[in-house]
Scaffold this active site. Sequence first.
Site, PDB file in Angstrom:
ATOM      1  N   CYS A  76      60.378  37.426 -31.994  1.00 36.36           N
ATOM      2  CA  CYS A  76      61.575  36.542 -32.409  1.00 36.36           C
ATOM      3  C   CYS A  76      61.747  36.615 -33.582  1.00 36.36           C
ATOM      4  O   CYS A  76      61.057  36.649 -34.757  1.00 36.36           O
ATOM      5  CB  CYS A  76      61.262  35.204 -32.262  1.00 36.36           C
ATOM      6  SG  CYS A  76      62.464  34.093 -32.907  1.00 36.36           S
ATOM      7  N   CYS A  79      61.957  33.606 -36.006  1.00 44.49           N
ATOM      8  CA  CYS A  79      60.764  33.441 -36.298  1.00 44.49           C
ATOM      9  C   CYS A  79      59.942  34.107 -37.507  1.00 44.49           C
ATOM     10  O   CYS A  79      59.108  33.589 -38.279  1.00 44.49           O
ATOM     11  CB  CYS A  79      59.877  33.430 -34.966  1.00 44.49           C
ATOM     12  SG  CYS A  79      60.462  32.523 -33.438  1.00 44.49           S
TER      13      CYS A  79
END
Length: 152
Positions: A76, A79
């Site tokens: 991600c 993230c």
Amino acid sequence: MSNSTNTQPESLHIVCPHCDAVNRVPSAKLSAQPVCGKCQKALFTGAPVDLASARFQKHIERSDIPVLVDFWAPWCGPCRTMAPFYAQAAQRLEPQFRVVKVDAEQAQDLAARYAIRSIPTLALFKGGREVARQPGAMDAQNIIAWATQNNR
């Protein structure tokens, strides 16, 4: 002037981030770099603790301090962008919070149990229960502000 509804208990249960032993720490000593009675390592490292299923449950259920969780995944982009900010927030939030990371890809049972629909998602747990949730990446200042505001 002290407000009796705002006083901390005399001692708090703190789960060791290394061996998961539950330690009783006097509230007044929380900021004095306490060590685990079992493994003798620091109870607070100033860094997020990576937790998977069984360990996660123990930390949220047995800790007397709030547990801030970042549900994330290695693939991600947001993230990965938020990760250094989350680490900075951990340095500032400990020892008033336990700061945790859960890889939602590795711990799919936790992601399903807590109905994580997007990552990153921050969740705040107190007394074993989720009390607040915030999806989306944030910088360190906003993480700290969000956690503090939702801990009242």
